[in-house]
Design an enzyme around this catalytic site. Structure first.
Site, PDB file in Angstrom:
ATOM      1  N   LYS A   1       0.815  -1.219   0.000  1.00 13.97           N
ATOM      2  CA  LYS A   1       0.000   0.000   0.000  1.00 13.97           C
ATOM      3  C   LYS A   1       0.843   1.260   0.000  1.00 13.97           C
ATOM      4  CE  LYS A   1      -4.371  -1.737   1.442  1.00 13.97           C
ATOM      5  NZ  LYS A   1      -5.469  -1.799   2.382  1.00 13.97           N
TER       6      LYS A   1
ATOM      7  N   LYS B   1      -5.189  -9.518  -6.954  1.00 12.67           N
ATOM      8  CA  LYS B   1      -6.463  -9.818  -6.294  1.00 12.67           C
ATOM      9  C   LYS B   1      -7.531  -8.791  -6.690  1.00 12.67           C
ATOM     10  CE  LYS B   1      -6.128  -7.354  -1.973  1.00 12.67           C
ATOM     11  NZ  LYS B   1      -6.180  -7.238  -0.563  1.00 12.67           N
TER      12      LYS B   1
ATOM     13  N   LYS C   1     -10.958  -3.101  -4.229  1.00 11.98           N
ATOM     14  CA  LYS C   1     -11.657  -1.821  -4.361  1.00 11.98           C
ATOM     15  C   LYS C   1     -10.742  -0.776  -4.953  1.00 11.98           C
ATOM     16  CE  LYS C   1     -13.207  -2.755   0.140  1.00 11.98           C
ATOM     17  NZ  LYS C   1     -13.649  -2.585   1.462  1.00 11.98           N
TER      18      LYS C   1
END
Ligand code: TYM
Length: 332
Positions: free
Chosen positions: A110, A193, A196
């Protein structure tokens, strides 16, 4: 058996959340005491527009209920309403080691190249997640594969705290990763994956997508020209094909092997319409229930408030126990 799990209220729910986590939460409600919450304190580790975040908390609560989470059976709340969560997170951050957090792959993913510019909250977030779990003496945590490392950290923190202070305060939770749907992949790239945060909406099926959009996304999903084999092992090296078979299997509660058995020799021209139909059948009733709820935000607020009140009561003894173990007098 006490089951607990959480989800970030950012964006809308997608098929990965549904198959990897929420569908299993729904099934657990009649078998265990269940606690499901919206991890809104997690959402603020990156900038979120405040008005949007507020709307998303309600929207995600509505989505959980539309998927079948029953607030009469399960505790549902957002963790910003329960101060015990960040309070316990601070106490646990004094037990967690910097070296342990440095190993968290999700932070690396992230923060990317901007590690120095990432918030401290994003780095320390897995400690808040440990607090979420440990406050309630949770025994089982149903999550997708991507949360496994965070739950191992949670167990390490609990073990060290109990050992350092000579107490048996925290229950060690079992991560409970579903078998086939633990990792639903992007429709555009079978090695990433479904998420969102993927900039392409074509990469995921959102629970709010209408029937035509679902059909179109499946029609355009990346695949290969080969027919489906009769053994699932022969899908090795074909991640997009394996992902679609996995989704089909999860939706029908079958094994991927039984799905390849049925479609062996058929191409995606035959498989994709069957999958799209199955998705529409599963998701359209959820979408209809979601629309009913959208009209009544006050009802959602009241569910979340009541849930938070009960959660605070349940969390209090463990939080008190942690202060006591540390030798910290508490209260005024
Ligand atoms: P979050 O919001 O990213 O995801 C919610 C749940 O959905 C699962 N999931 C998937 N499963 C299969 N395939 C996918 N493509 C996929 N994408 C998401 C996740 O594994 C998760 O179970 N840190 C957590 C929220 C959290 C939490 C907790 C979970 C906060 N505190 C305590 C358990 C216990 C998160 O960001 O989930």
């Amino acid at each position: 058996m006490r089951v607990l799990s959480g989800i970030q209220p950012t964006g809308s729910l997608h098929l990965g959340n549904y198959l990897g986590a929420i569908r299993r939460w729904v099934k657990m409600q009649d078998e265990a005491e269940c606690i499901f919450f919206l991890a809104d304190l997690h959402a603020v580790t990156v900038y979120n527009d405040p008005a949007e975040l507020r709307a998303n908390v309600n929207g995600m609560a509505a989505a959980l209920i539309a998927c079948g989470i029953d607030p009469e059976k399960s505790l549902v709340f957002n963790h910003a309403r329960v101060p015990a969560h960040p309070e316990m997170a601070w106490l646990l951050s004094c037990t967690a080691r910097v070296g342990w957090l440095n190993r968290m792959t999700q932070f690396k993913e992230k923060s990317g190249k901007n590690r120095e510019g990432a918030s401290v909250g994003l780095y320390a977030y897995p400690i808040l997640q440990a607090a979420d779990v440990l406050l309630y003496q949770t025994t089982h945590v149903p999550v997708g594969e991507d949360q496994k490392q965070h739950l191992e950290l949670c167990r390490d923190i609990a073990t060290k705290f109990n050992a350092d202070y000579g107490v048996e305060l925290f229950t060690l939770p079992e991560p409970w990763i579903g078998e086939s749907a633990a990792r639903i992949m992007s429709l555009r790239d079978g090695t990433a994956k479904m998420s969102k945060s993927d900039p392409s909406d074509m990469s995921r099926i959102n629970l709010v997508d209408d029937d035509d959009t679902i059909a179109q996304k499946i029609r355009k999903a990346k695949t290969d020209p080969e027919p489906l084999p009769d053994s699932v092992d022969d899908l090795a090296g074909r991640p997009e094909a394996l992902n679609l078979v996995t989704i089909y299997a999860a939706l029908t509660d079958r094994t991927p092997q039984s799905v390849t058995g049925e479609f062996a020799g058929k191409g995606f021209g035959a498989f994709k319409p069957a999958l799209a139909e199955l998705l529409v059948q599963t998701l359209s009733p959820i979408r209809a229930r979601l629309n009913d709820f959208a009209a009544d935000p006050a009802a959602l607020d009241s569910i979340l408030q009541q849930g938070a009140r009960k959660a605070a009561e349940m969390a209090a003894p463990t939080l008190e126990g942690a202060y006591r173990a540390l030798g910290l007098p508490r209260g005024i």
